[in-house]
Motif scaffolding. Structure first.
Motif, PDB file in Angstrom:
ATOM      1  N   SER A 113      31.594  38.031  24.776  1.00  0.00           N
ATOM      2  CA  SER A 113      32.145  38.068  23.252  1.00  0.00           C
ATOM      3  C   SER A 113      33.465  38.660  23.064  1.00  0.00           C
ATOM      4  CB  SER A 113      31.154  38.963  22.547  1.00  0.00           C
ATOM      5  OG  SER A 113      30.950  40.289  23.033  1.00  0.00           O
ATOM      6  N   PRO A 114      34.412  37.914  21.938  1.00  0.00           N
ATOM      7  CA  PRO A 114      35.689  38.251  21.786  1.00  0.00           C
ATOM      8  C   PRO A 114      35.784  39.789  21.201  1.00  0.00           C
ATOM      9  CG  PRO A 114      34.995  36.819  20.350  1.00  0.00           C
ATOM     10  CD  PRO A 114      33.701  36.945  21.020  1.00  0.00           C
ATOM     11  N   ALA A 115      35.167  40.884  22.008  1.00  0.00           N
ATOM     12  CA  ALA A 115      35.341  42.058  21.639  1.00  0.00           C
ATOM     13  C   ALA A 115      36.804  42.840  21.788  1.00  0.00           C
ATOM     14  CB  ALA A 115      34.155  43.028  22.147  1.00  0.00           C
ATOM     15  N   SER A 116      36.840  44.031  21.537  1.00  0.00           N
ATOM     16  CA  SER A 116      38.342  44.608  21.781  1.00  0.00           C
ATOM     17  C   SER A 116      38.285  44.637  23.307  1.00  0.00           C
ATOM     18  CB  SER A 116      38.468  45.846  21.089  1.00  0.00           C
ATOM     19  OG  SER A 116      37.349  46.654  21.355  1.00  0.00           O
ATOM     20  N   ALA A 117      39.630  45.164  23.652  1.00  0.00           N
ATOM     21  CA  ALA A 117      39.965  45.300  25.242  1.00  0.00           C
ATOM     22  C   ALA A 117      39.176  46.159  25.885  1.00  0.00           C
ATOM     23  CB  ALA A 117      41.515  45.369  25.257  1.00  0.00           C
ATOM     24  N   GLU A 118      38.895  45.975  27.195  1.00  0.00           N
ATOM     25  CA  GLU A 118      38.221  47.057  27.968  1.00  0.00           C
ATOM     26  C   GLU A 118      39.256  47.215  29.068  1.00  0.00           C
ATOM     27  OE1 GLU A 118      34.035  46.878  30.122  1.00  0.00           O
ATOM     28  OE2 GLU A 118      34.351  45.597  28.232  1.00  0.00           O
ATOM     29  N   VAL A 119      39.310  48.566  29.602  1.00  0.00           N
ATOM     30  CA  VAL A 119      40.266  48.872  30.702  1.00  0.00           C
ATOM     31  C   VAL A 119      39.250  48.996  31.953  1.00  0.00           C
ATOM     32  CG1 VAL A 119      41.769  50.659  31.473  1.00  0.00           C
ATOM     33  CG2 VAL A 119      41.854  50.093  29.209  1.00  0.00           C
ATOM     34  N   ILE A 120      39.535  48.224  32.930  1.00  0.00           N
ATOM     35  CA  ILE A 120      38.613  48.763  34.101  1.00  0.00           C
ATOM     36  C   ILE A 120      39.354  48.647  35.475  1.00  0.00           C
ATOM     37  CG2 ILE A 120      36.673  47.319  33.304  1.00  0.00           C
ATOM     38  CD1 ILE A 120      37.954  44.890  34.748  1.00  0.00           C
ATOM     39  N   ARG A 121      38.825  49.326  36.602  1.00  0.00           N
ATOM     40  CA  ARG A 121      39.438  49.325  37.505  1.00  0.00           C
ATOM     41  C   ARG A 121      39.169  48.082  38.380  1.00  0.00           C
ATOM     42  NH1 ARG A 121      38.218  54.760  39.635  1.00  0.00           N
ATOM     43  NH2 ARG A 121      36.159  53.819  39.586  1.00  0.00           N
ATOM     44  N   VAL A 122      40.051  47.686  39.394  1.00  0.00           N
ATOM     45  CA  VAL A 122      39.773  46.393  40.260  1.00  0.00           C
ATOM     46  C   VAL A 122      39.204  46.793  41.693  1.00  0.00           C
ATOM     47  CG1 VAL A 122      41.201  44.543  41.377  1.00  0.00           C
ATOM     48  CG2 VAL A 122      41.803  45.375  39.013  1.00  0.00           C
TER      49      VAL A 122
END
Ligand code: SF4
Ligand code: SF4
Lengths: 503, 387, 72
Positions: free
Chosen positions: B15-24
């Protein structure tokens, strides 16, 4: 809007709408500048003047510029304006951060004074096997021990050493011939290190010795305890031996031999040498320097003639010698400068100490390991009998019967009595150069150490009548001589900057 | 060149929610709890279940994803992503942003685009926008940075304009990365308020350096370069206040037409007034941003300021101040001060010229910014027969 | 080094000075010039001191009141 930028290489013009040109930020001309405290003194007969600000940053300016600036008539477009501004002689509509920076520099200059007494000299014995005529303090070498410092005196003195707030403590052993009382030196080192386990100061030791009696035991001890050795070397053999008679007339030979042996054990740069200037030295400065070169020292301290002890007694400290000393000094300095031009890294320590005050925000301190001891107020002397003096010179004076600068005795007086008593503070405050008439308008004052002991010894009053004082004459000549040389030659300026940073 | 930002990417299942910070992660073998915070780079091997995101190099891989998986197709980025990198996936803007690269010894985070200076040569031209969201993103990213990271940096814009949130970020770096150095680029003006400086000092970060520009010993020349009246006095007072609060300070000087003329004077000014700073960096121009637009007026060929640079380095290092030259090509730095030149341009930004062929100093030389083809010295010559 | 001795002969209605060369080599014109310069310099020094004493006090006050930075 057109952007035109001040550049020494090009004056390009480019169209960038959003940027303002350099002139838009220059408010110097909006209102008159405000002068900050400054002083001026003539440099030479060529209408050149030395101007110094509150902390002794200097500029050489011509008489006309000096006059204009002082009368508030200097235009911001004058090239001198920016130099004066950058060096905190003035503030204007553009900037006043100079006030903060000057305050900080005043503090930096005075910080070493707040830590007074970083150098502690222990006179562990007056006995000596030399009989130098200019030496006032030594006694014949015999085994009776009445001129040795006692264990109790040493321990009481150490109490005072560790009361000093200085983060760095240097303990120097002197005599007489200090090594004649090696057992006491060992005791002091051991005890000082023990106390330092909790006191945690930066602790250093120096043994001043003529090396004539330096044996393997003493060397091994110095090595094990990381102790530096400082010795006397007056110049070539003939001069040195004439200055320092001893049975066998071999003082020089023994000194040189001792230097080699000490270097072999302690490392080349852990052995320093100090010369005493006598009237016999005055016409052979190059030979003296060459002797230091020959023995591969990194520099020399061309010391002023001592007005104490032998020199005064024998009247050899005459005006003639004083004037000759300046010639001696500058001949030596120019010789050393030429050596550096030829690529020999060789330093003149007296100039270096003065240049440090002139060219850096720091105060000269004598804590630096190889710097010569015993001048100025940064030292405190514990005599063999427990008497405390404000400097090595004060002790000499006392040996001549003048107790003015005796601060007290470790057995009778407390730290407060000694360090905050009138004997120390009075001459210090009286002679604080800035408050002495004559000095207060002198541009050299920020660099000029007032020398209370000197003035007391030569004029009987710690302040001294400046225009007459040999100290002032010598100082002025020294400052002028150093500035003239820097102004005339950029290589000399670079060399002097290097020395200033190293001192 | 590795593209660090990409837009107009194709998102699936999100869903076009706000950005999410994740580890790769490149590894499939992770505990479920960890997978939930990570994005899996889909390669040729099997595709495991349970990752928060799937990063695809090609649309074809979409078939192989678990049902309902969230995915972004970013061919150019995916091939460069490595284990431990930290990215922001932003379905709203159809973008991913690489925030941190695990295999690079130095990473910096841009904290804001706002600034109260407007430097002639700014490589990151300021914009007056509300970008508070960046702080949230960086705060999250700091938690995901490898704990053995050598150094991270904060830049802007002007980070101190964030006020309290600036301290929050420094605090986060101190707390999550106890072995990592923190380097912050700031114009220092905000610290002229001694309390602001004291607050930073009070955090007691274990290895913090503030990099602050000083461009001249004369106030108006500095103010001109930064295009802000009164900036000089504030910056100098800021440096004093920082040092008084026990914060380490590096002075940064960009070498350009406006600064090189009085460079020796500036060096003397620093030696007399700011002797207690911890480092001085003399930096070759990075011709991007405003620097590119203003090139004609700010460019000075390094061979033309070699003399001034040499004098300045000698004054500074002679005074005992740690001194470095950044972004300069060794062949145009006078030989006597070459030991002060650092190989400062990051690998991924760096390149050499055809002229450099056969140069013996290439390994130590900073080289050139790859992005830039103008602003190169006319005096580039290979160094051979090393002296 | 003093080469000229100055004696003030009268202060009313104007100040009248006598210059006396201390060594024979000093010419009257030189002595006069030197003396005039000394007087101007002195006046400038007094003016500077007066104009800057406020800032001297301010700076010394700051130097001794602020905590923090010292000793380099
Ligand atoms: S002693 Fe002489 S040189 Fe030193 S400050 Fe006083 S007047 Fe100046
Ligand atoms: S020739 Fe190229 S690699 Fe060599 S020093 Fe110059 S810029 Fe660097």
């Amino acid at each position: 809007m057109i952007l035109s930028l001040a550049s020494p290489f090009q004056r390009p013009v480019c169209r960038v709408a959003k940027f303002r040109e350099a002139e838009a930020f220059d408010s110097s001309a909006n209102a008159a500048y405000t002068m900050l405290p400054w002083r001026f003194t003539a440099l030479d007969g060529n209408d050149r003047y030395v101007a110094t600000n509150l902390v002794g940053e200097h500029l050489v300016l011509d008489r006309e510029t000096i006059g204009k600036f002082a009368r508030q008539e200097l235009a911001p477009a004058d090239p001198a304006y920016d130099e004066l501004k950058a060096r905190h002689f003035l503030i204007d509509d553009d900037t006043n951060v100079a006030v903060d920076l000057l305050a900080l520099k005043v503090r930096t200059k005075l910080a070493p004074l707040a830590n007074f007494t970083a150098l502690h000299i222990f006179v562990v014995t007056l006995r000596c096997e030399h009989s130098c005529p200019y030496c006032q303090v030594s006694r014949a070498n015999n085994d009776r021990g009445e001129f040795d410092m006692s264990r109790e005196t040493a321990l009481k003195s150490l109490d005072l050493v560790f009361r000093s707030p200085s983060p760095a403590l240097k303990i120097e052993f002197q005599g007489g011939e200090s090594l004649l009382n090696l057992p006491l030196i060992k005791l002091i080192v051991e005890e000082a290190k023990r106390r330092n386990e909790t006191a945690r100061r930066e602790l250093a030791f120096v043994v001043a010795t003529n090396l004539a009696v330096l044996d393997d035991e003493a060397l091994a001890f110095c090595k094990a305890e990381n102790i530096l050795v400082s010795t006397s070397l007056d110049g070539p053999a003939e001069l040195h031996n004439a200055n320092r008679p001893r049975p066998g007339r071999d003082s020089h030979e023994r000194a040189v031999d001792g230097i080699h042996r000490a270097r072999g054990v302690l490392g080349h740069y852990n052995v320093g040498a100090l010369m005493t200037t006598t009237s016999a030295s005055l016409n052979q400065v190059k030979a003296i320097i060459d002797e230091y070169l020959r023995l591969d020292f990194g520099g020399i301290f061309l010391r002023p003639l001592s007005p104490y002890g032998f020199a005064i007694k024998t009247k050899s400290y005459a005006a003639y010698s004083r004037e000759r000393w300046l010639e001696f000094y500058f001949e030596g300095l120019d010789y050393i400068i030429s050596l550096n031009r030829q690529g020999f890294d060789f330093i003149e320590h007296y100039a270096a100490m003065v240049l440090k005050k002139m060219l850096t925000p720091l105060q000269t301190s004598y804590v630096d390991l190889m710097s010569p001891a015993g001048i100025g107020i940064a030292a405190i002397v514990y005599n063999y009998d427990g008497t405390v003096y404000a400097s090595d010179e004060s002790r000499m004076l006392a040996e001549m019967g003048d107790q003015t600068f005796a601060l007290g005795n470790v057995h009778r007086d407390s730290f407060e009595d000694i360090m905050l008593g009138d004997a120390l503070l009075e001459p210090l405050t009286q002679s604080f150069a800035g408050s002495v008439p004559g000095c207060s308008s002198c541009a050299f004052e920020p660099w000029c150490g007032a020398d209370p002991v000197f003035h007391h010894a030569t004029q009987g009053d710690p302040v001294g009548k400046k225009p007459l004082s040999a100290f002032c004459t010598r100082s002025m000549a020294l400052f002028r001589g150093l500035i003239t040389r820097m102004e005339a030659d950029d290589d000399v300026r670079a060399l002097f900057e290097k020395w200033a940073n190293r001192a | 060149m590795i593209p660090l930002r990409a837009r107009a990417l194709e998102f699936r299942g999100a869903s076009p929610a706000s950005a999410e910070v994740i580890r790769v992660s490149l590894s499939a073998d992770r505990p479920a709890i960890i997978k939930a915070q990570e994005g899996f780079v889909v390669g040729t091997g099997p595709v495991p279940e349970g990752f928060a995101w799937y990063l695809l190099g090609s649309v074809d891989d979409f078939q192989r994803l678990p049902i309902d998986a969230r995915a972004v197709i970013a061919p150019a980025q995916t091939m460069f992503l490595g284990q431990g990198d930290v990215i922001a996936v932003d379905p709203l803007r159809k973008a991913i942003r690489v925030l941190y690269r695990g295999n690079s010894p130095y990473n910096h985070f841009l904290l804001t685009e706002r600034c109260n200076n407007y430097c002639l040569m700014c490589s990151q031209p300021p914009r007056d926008v509300d970008d508070n969201w960046i702080v949230d993103e960086v705060l999250r990213a700091i938690q995901l940075v490898r704990r053995d990271a050598v150094e991270i940096g904060f830049t802007g814009g002007e980070p101190t304009l964030l006020g309290e949130r600036f301290f929050e970020l420094v605090q986060a770096a101190a707390s999550h990365l106890p072995g990592t150095a923190l380097h912050i680029l700031s114009n220092g003006r905000r610290f002229s308020d001694g309390e602001f400086a004291a607050k930073l000092g009070a955090i007691g970060h274990h290895d913090l350096m503030m990099g602050i520009p000083v461009y001249s010993d004369l106030a108006h020349l500095h103010d001109h370069v930064v295009q802000a009246d009164g900036a000089y006095d504030e910056t100098i007072r800021g440096i004093l206040a920082l040092k008084a609060s026990g914060v380490r300070v590096e002075i940064r000087v960009v070498l350009q037409a406006q600064t090189v003329g009085r460079l020796p004077h500036l060096a003397q000014f620093i030696a007399r007034n700011l002797l207690f700073v911890d480092h001085v960096a003399l930096m070759g121009l990075e011709p991007t941003g405003f620097a590119r637009a203003n090139m004609e007026s700010i460019w000075c060929d390094p061979v033309d300021y070699a003399h001034q640079l040499s004098a300045a380095v000698k004054t500074l290092s002679g005074a005992g101040i740690r001194t470095s030259i950044y972004n300069s090509q060794l062949c145009v730095v006078p030989a006597d001060i070459r030991p002060y030149a650092r190989r400062s341009i990051s690998d991924w930004k760096q390149t050499y010229l055809p002229e450099c062929e056969g140069c013996e100093a290439k390994r130590e030389c900073a080289g050139f910014f790859a992005s830039v083809t103008h602003g190169r010295s006319r005096a580039i010559r290979p160094i051979v027969g090393a002296s | 080094m003093a080469t000229v001795d100055v004696r003030i002969l009268a202060t009313e209605p104007e100040i009248l000075c006598e210059l006396r060369a201390l060594d024979k080599g000093t010419k009257a014109a030189d002595a006069d010039l030197k003396f005039r310069r000394e007087v101007t310099d002195h006046q400038l020094r007094m003016a500077i001191e007066e104009r800057t004493s406020g800032y001297r006090d301010l700076i010394l006050g700051l130097a001794f009141s602020k905590t923090g930075l010292q000793g380099g």
